[in-house]
Design a protein around this motif. Structure first.
Motif, mmCIF file in Angstrom:
data_model
loop_
_atom_site.group_PDB
_atom_site.id
_atom_site.type_symbol
_atom_site.label_atom_id
_atom_site.label_comp_id
_atom_site.label_asym_id
_atom_site.label_seq_id
_atom_site.Cartn_x
_atom_site.Cartn_y
_atom_site.Cartn_z
ATOM 1 N N MET A 1 26.776 93.160 33.675
ATOM 2 C CA MET A 1 27.801 94.197 33.546
ATOM 3 C C MET A 1 27.794 94.801 32.146
ATOM 4 S SD MET A 1 29.303 94.699 36.381
ATOM 5 C CE MET A 1 30.761 95.596 35.842
ATOM 6 N N GLY A 2 27.531 93.952 31.141
ATOM 7 C CA GLY A 2 27.548 94.430 29.756
ATOM 8 C C GLY A 2 26.501 95.494 29.523
ATOM 9 N N ILE A 3 25.272 95.222 30.011
ATOM 10 C CA ILE A 3 24.186 96.180 29.795
ATOM 11 C C ILE A 3 24.436 97.451 30.598
ATOM 12 C CG2 ILE A 3 21.724 96.599 30.196
ATOM 13 C CD1 ILE A 3 21.161 93.806 29.379
ATOM 14 N N MET A 4 24.976 97.313 31.829
ATOM 15 C CA MET A 4 25.287 98.496 32.626
ATOM 16 C C MET A 4 26.312 99.368 31.912
ATOM 17 S SD MET A 4 23.357 98.576 35.201
ATOM 18 C CE MET A 4 24.196 99.918 36.069
ATOM 19 N N ARG A 5 27.274 98.725 31.256
ATOM 20 C CA ARG A 5 28.284 99.476 30.517
ATOM 21 C C ARG A 5 27.638 100.245 29.374
ATOM 22 N NH1 ARG A 5 31.145 95.566 29.496
ATOM 23 N NH2 ARG A 5 30.796 95.189 27.283
ATOM 24 N N ARG A 6 26.643 99.593 28.724
ATOM 25 C CA ARG A 6 25.958 100.259 27.608
ATOM 26 C C ARG A 6 25.122 101.430 28.115
ATOM 27 N NH1 ARG A 6 29.732 98.494 25.055
ATOM 28 N NH2 ARG A 6 29.703 96.317 24.476
ATOM 29 N N ILE A 7 24.563 101.313 29.339
ATOM 30 C CA ILE A 7 23.785 102.419 29.888
ATOM 31 C C ILE A 7 24.672 103.656 30.029
ATOM 32 C CG2 ILE A 7 22.577 103.244 31.960
ATOM 33 C CD1 ILE A 7 21.502 100.456 32.351
ATOM 34 N N ASN A 8 25.872 103.456 30.588
ATOM 35 C CA ASN A 8 26.790 104.580 30.740
ATOM 36 C C ASN A 8 27.214 105.110 29.376
ATOM 37 O OD1 ASN A 8 26.756 104.352 33.542
ATOM 38 N ND2 ASN A 8 28.402 102.830 33.529
ATOM 39 N N ASP A 9 27.425 104.181 28.436
ATOM 40 C CA ASP A 9 27.881 104.543 27.097
ATOM 41 C C ASP A 9 26.807 105.347 26.370
ATOM 42 O OD1 ASP A 9 29.597 104.329 24.741
ATOM 43 O OD2 ASP A 9 28.076 102.951 23.968
ATOM 44 N N SER A 10 25.535 105.053 26.658
ATOM 45 C CA SER A 10 24.449 105.684 25.928
ATOM 46 C C SER A 10 24.013 107.005 26.546
ATOM 47 C CB SER A 10 23.244 104.737 25.888
ATOM 48 O OG SER A 10 23.600 103.529 25.317
ATOM 49 N N ASN A 11 24.630 107.360 27.692
ATOM 50 C CA ASN A 11 24.278 108.593 28.383
ATOM 51 C C ASN A 11 23.003 108.374 29.180
ATOM 52 O OD1 ASN A 11 23.538 111.109 29.254
ATOM 53 N ND2 ASN A 11 24.234 112.156 27.393
ATOM 54 N N LEU A 12 23.095 108.586 30.476
ATOM 55 C CA LEU A 12 21.969 108.353 31.370
ATOM 56 C C LEU A 12 20.773 109.233 31.040
ATOM 57 C CD1 LEU A 12 23.814 107.903 34.774
ATOM 58 C CD2 LEU A 12 22.530 106.168 33.534
ATOM 59 N N GLY A 14 19.456 109.495 28.301
ATOM 60 C CA GLY A 14 18.609 108.751 27.371
ATOM 61 C C GLY A 14 18.853 109.125 25.923
ATOM 62 N N PHE A 15 17.804 109.006 25.119
ATOM 63 C CA PHE A 15 17.894 109.252 23.687
ATOM 64 C C PHE A 15 16.945 110.371 23.285
ATOM 65 C CE2 PHE A 15 19.028 104.735 24.134
ATOM 66 C CZ PHE A 15 20.235 104.713 23.455
ATOM 67 N N PRO A 91 8.464 120.306 22.014
ATOM 68 C CA PRO A 91 9.729 120.414 21.273
ATOM 69 C C PRO A 91 10.801 119.450 21.765
ATOM 70 C CG PRO A 91 9.406 122.317 22.735
ATOM 71 C CD PRO A 91 8.120 121.550 22.725
ATOM 72 N N LYS A 92 10.821 119.166 23.098
ATOM 73 C CA LYS A 92 11.795 118.215 23.630
ATOM 74 C C LYS A 92 11.305 116.791 23.360
ATOM 75 C CE LYS A 92 13.771 121.099 27.265
ATOM 76 N NZ LYS A 92 14.052 121.225 28.716
ATOM 77 N N LYS A 93 12.119 116.009 22.715
ATOM 78 C CA LYS A 93 11.695 114.677 22.282
ATOM 79 C C LYS A 93 12.551 113.597 22.934
ATOM 80 C CE LYS A 93 10.335 116.868 17.974
ATOM 81 N NZ LYS A 93 8.918 116.958 18.329
ATOM 82 N N ILE A 94 12.739 113.717 24.230
ATOM 83 C CA ILE A 94 13.647 112.829 24.955
ATOM 84 C C ILE A 94 12.897 111.622 25.517
ATOM 85 C CG2 ILE A 94 15.166 112.633 26.968
ATOM 86 C CD1 ILE A 94 15.843 115.589 26.586
ATOM 87 N N ILE A 95 13.520 110.473 25.404
ATOM 88 C CA ILE A 95 13.058 109.266 26.099
ATOM 89 C C ILE A 95 14.229 108.762 26.940
ATOM 90 C CG2 ILE A 95 13.668 107.758 24.136
ATOM 91 C CD1 ILE A 95 11.332 105.952 24.965
ATOM 92 N N THR A 96 13.978 108.414 28.180
ATOM 93 C CA THR A 96 15.055 107.924 29.042
ATOM 94 C C THR A 96 15.603 106.605 28.500
ATOM 95 O OG1 THR A 96 13.562 106.665 30.471
ATOM 96 C CG2 THR A 96 13.960 108.989 31.053
ATOM 97 N N TYR A 97 16.806 106.279 28.919
ATOM 98 C CA TYR A 97 17.379 105.003 28.469
ATOM 99 C C TYR A 97 16.502 103.840 28.926
ATOM 100 C CZ TYR A 97 20.688 101.278 27.523
ATOM 101 O OH TYR A 97 21.268 100.139 27.042
ATOM 102 N N GLY A 98 16.050 103.900 30.188
ATOM 103 C CA GLY A 98 15.174 102.845 30.711
ATOM 104 C C GLY A 98 13.881 102.763 29.928
ATOM 105 N N GLY A 99 13.321 103.931 29.577
ATOM 106 C CA GLY A 99 12.090 103.957 28.782
ATOM 107 C C GLY A 99 12.298 103.343 27.404
ATOM 108 N N CYS A 100 13.455 103.619 26.816
ATOM 109 C CA CYS A 100 13.782 103.053 25.501
ATOM 110 C C CYS A 100 13.925 101.536 25.583
ATOM 111 C CB CYS A 100 15.065 103.689 24.979
ATOM 112 S SG CYS A 100 15.522 103.178 23.302
ATOM 113 N N VAL A 101 14.570 101.064 26.640
ATOM 114 C CA VAL A 101 14.754 99.620 26.839
ATOM 115 C C VAL A 101 13.394 98.929 26.972
ATOM 116 C CG1 VAL A 101 15.595 97.855 28.435
ATOM 117 C CG2 VAL A 101 17.062 99.790 27.828
ATOM 118 N N VAL A 102 12.526 99.487 27.820
ATOM 119 C CA VAL A 102 11.193 98.902 28.015
ATOM 120 C C VAL A 102 10.420 98.890 26.697
ATOM 121 C CG1 VAL A 102 8.959 99.227 29.142
ATOM 122 C CG2 VAL A 102 11.059 99.498 30.457
ATOM 123 N N GLN A 103 10.459 100.015 25.985
ATOM 124 C CA GLN A 103 9.745 100.108 24.719
ATOM 125 C C GLN A 103 10.273 99.086 23.715
ATOM 126 O OE1 GLN A 103 10.066 103.659 21.954
ATOM 127 N NE2 GLN A 103 8.049 104.073 22.844
#
Length: 312
Positions: A1-12, A14-15, A91-103
């Motif tokens: 639940m904690g990590i799921m909460r952080r996913i929502n907090d971090s914006n789906l 990503g970064f 120019p777009k430098k987006i990484i998904t939240y899941g991609g960031c977690v894996v990395q």
């Protein structure tokens, strides 16, 4: 639940990996240089793995550990550089939240494993040079498997702890990461809550995976230098010192740059310095390892020529 909460907090969504956005004129140059180094890393390390497996003369502990190092470098660079190249080009430098977690998990596990493996390799060289008559007895295949397993398990263990603790932090909607990949110190700096515990844990892990291995390597090479100085042959001394100096150079670049990043308080780091320093252990060291450790070796050169003749 904690990590799921952080996913929502971090914006789906990503970064945003800002990377080298402050240097637009430099990005295309960096793209070309890093792409060339990445291709050399793939070629050099793949060649080392293949030759170490296919050439019976290289079925020794030294090349067993070197093949592990090459595999680590291949995986580590591949967890970071492709995303970096995409962000440098577009120019777009987006990484998904899941991609960031894996990395985050993968790069930290592999980097930590390499820290321990380099120390193990220095022990192998110490026994080979200081106790050559007992080398096959002390460094036997079963011990090699045990040491390799310890290096990998230690890397996995530390990433499970550090990465999980980092992902428990709240980022308060902040999604601009001022770096070119998801790394523990950078994400700690992004957090909007008290990170004292995370920084303390990171400091302890840095002592275990950086300071202790470096100290072990320096002690090992201190004994190696003493043994080399007792060699009567000038050419023998030069050859041994050449090998030692090459290894020390890799150790200095790899550990020195990581220590610079990980042993400073996360919130006091210079963001630009950190990015350029990180390029050394993510891009430069992996391409240097095959050159320094093996491609200067006559046995490896001979094995490579034989391998190329077979496939051509």
């Amino acid at each position: 639940m904690g990590i799921m909460r952080r996913i929502n907090d971090s914006n789906l969504a990503g970064f945003v990996l800002l990377g080298f956005s402050d240097y637009p004129q430099l990005q295309k140059i960096l793209f070309i240089v890093i792409l060339i180094l990445y291709l050399l890393t793939i070629f050099g390390n793949t060649a080392i793995i293949l030759v170490s497996r296919l050439e019976p003369k290289l079925h020794t502990p030294m090349y067993f550990f070197l093949s592990h190092l090459s595999f680590l470098d291949l995986c580590f660079t591949s967890s970071v550089i492709p995303q970096l190249l995409v962000n440098l080009w577009y120019p777009k430098k987006i990484i998904t939240y899941g991609g960031c977690v894996v990395q985050l998990y993968v790069s930290l596990a592999l980097g930590s494993t390499e820290c321990v493996l380099l120390a193990v390799m220095s022990y192998d060289r110490y026994v080979a040079i200081c106790h050559p008559l007992h080398y096959t007895v002390l460094i036997h295949p079963h011990l090699c498997m045990i040491l390799a397993s310890i290096t990998w398990l230690s890397g996995v263990a530390t990433t499970l702890v550090q990465s999980t603790l980092t992902l428990q932090l709240s980022f308060c909607g902040h999604h601009q990461v001022d770096h070119f990949f998801c790394e523990v110190p950078v994400l700690i700096r992004l957090a909007c809550v008290d990170t004292t515990f995370n920084e303390a844990e990171l400091f302890v892990a840095s002592i275990l995976f950086l300071i202790l291995p470096v100290s072990f390597i320096l002690v090992s090479y201190g004994y190696i230098v003493q043994a080399v100085l007792r060699i009567k042959s000038t050419s023998g001394r030069q050859k041994a010192f050449g090998t030692c100096s090459s290894h020390i150079m890799v150790v200095f670049i790899f550990y020195g740059t990581i220590i610079f990043i990980y042993l400073q308080p996360a919130k006091s780091r210079s963001k630009d310095q950190g990015k350029f320093v990180s390029l050394f252990y993510t891009v430069v060291t992996p391409v240097l390892n095959p050159l320094i450790y093996t491609l200067r070796n006559k046995e490896v050169k001979g094995a490579l020529k034989k391998f190329l003749r077979k496939i051509l």
